[in-house]
Design a protein around this motif. Sequence first.
Motif: not given
Length: 318
Positions: A203-209, A212, A255, A297
């Motif tokens: 649950d960090d920026q990667q999950r946010t990406d 999106t 990823t 990305r």
Amino acid sequence: MQPPSRRTFLALGLITLTAACTTGTDGATPPDPKASGPDTDHPVRLRAVAATDTLLAAYDTLLTTPGDRAPLLQTLRAETVQHRTALAQGLPTTSTPPTTPTPSITTTPATPATLAALEHQTAQSHLADLAAARPPLARLLASVSAANTLHATALGAPIEQPTPSPTPGTTTPGTPLPALQKALSAEHAAVYGYGVVGAHLPDDQQRTDARTAYAAHQSQRDAWQRLITTLGATPAPAAGGYRLPFPVTDPTTATNLAAHLETSLTTVYADLVADLPAPHRPTAATALRDCTLRAHRWGAPDTPFPGIPTPLPTPTQT
């Protein structure tokens, strides 16, 4: 985003459409010297080459100043040379671009920031000529435009946000339903795949990406469904499930899957640019650009021609 638990599987790795057989860098057949009539691509290629020459001059100016960015600049310049070679294909050797820059391209003293802006302007100038180009060249212009945008990002320009998928306008006679259905099926697979990706990321920026990207692919899927419906056809439904191209068990493989999804979609959309009539090409070209940026990305290797496979050598005439 929870991974679907369905048991019906299709090969996710097959969402990439088979590229048309090509004999040139842009997928175009070498011009037939016996063919009559003017080459309508000639002025488009001249404008594209002129814009690319302006870029190369800016790179050369900036490379005269030593700095730690020189390796990056040399790499991007080498790709730009490849773009010029592809865009100039079919032009007579005696043809030269206009001595003045393309009107939409502005020139200022070269710095990384101004070079990034010039890459962006060049990308836009290629997209502006999509309607004037024949299908193979339109495909090339969309691919090079995506590469220009990626160059701008590498030079420090803000990453462009995905463009909202437009609602279908007036439909065009001859809009190829099979190509649209394939693009829709690819987006169905991407939506499924991102459900798996998100479930294996912390649950960090990667999950946010991932969230999106998931929403972006849902939006693009819905846009193709609306267009297909407007054309009087039934949109292809999502499959019950999809077989992943490799096991996804942790953040690293998650990823890798995201990079695989986006890279596969670049080929889908590069081909779709060539298949669609002129009014709908910008939508496919924008999708190609967005997938190219997301693939970068997620760590996918960059290529000079996003969505276009490495070409075979052009056969020599005997």
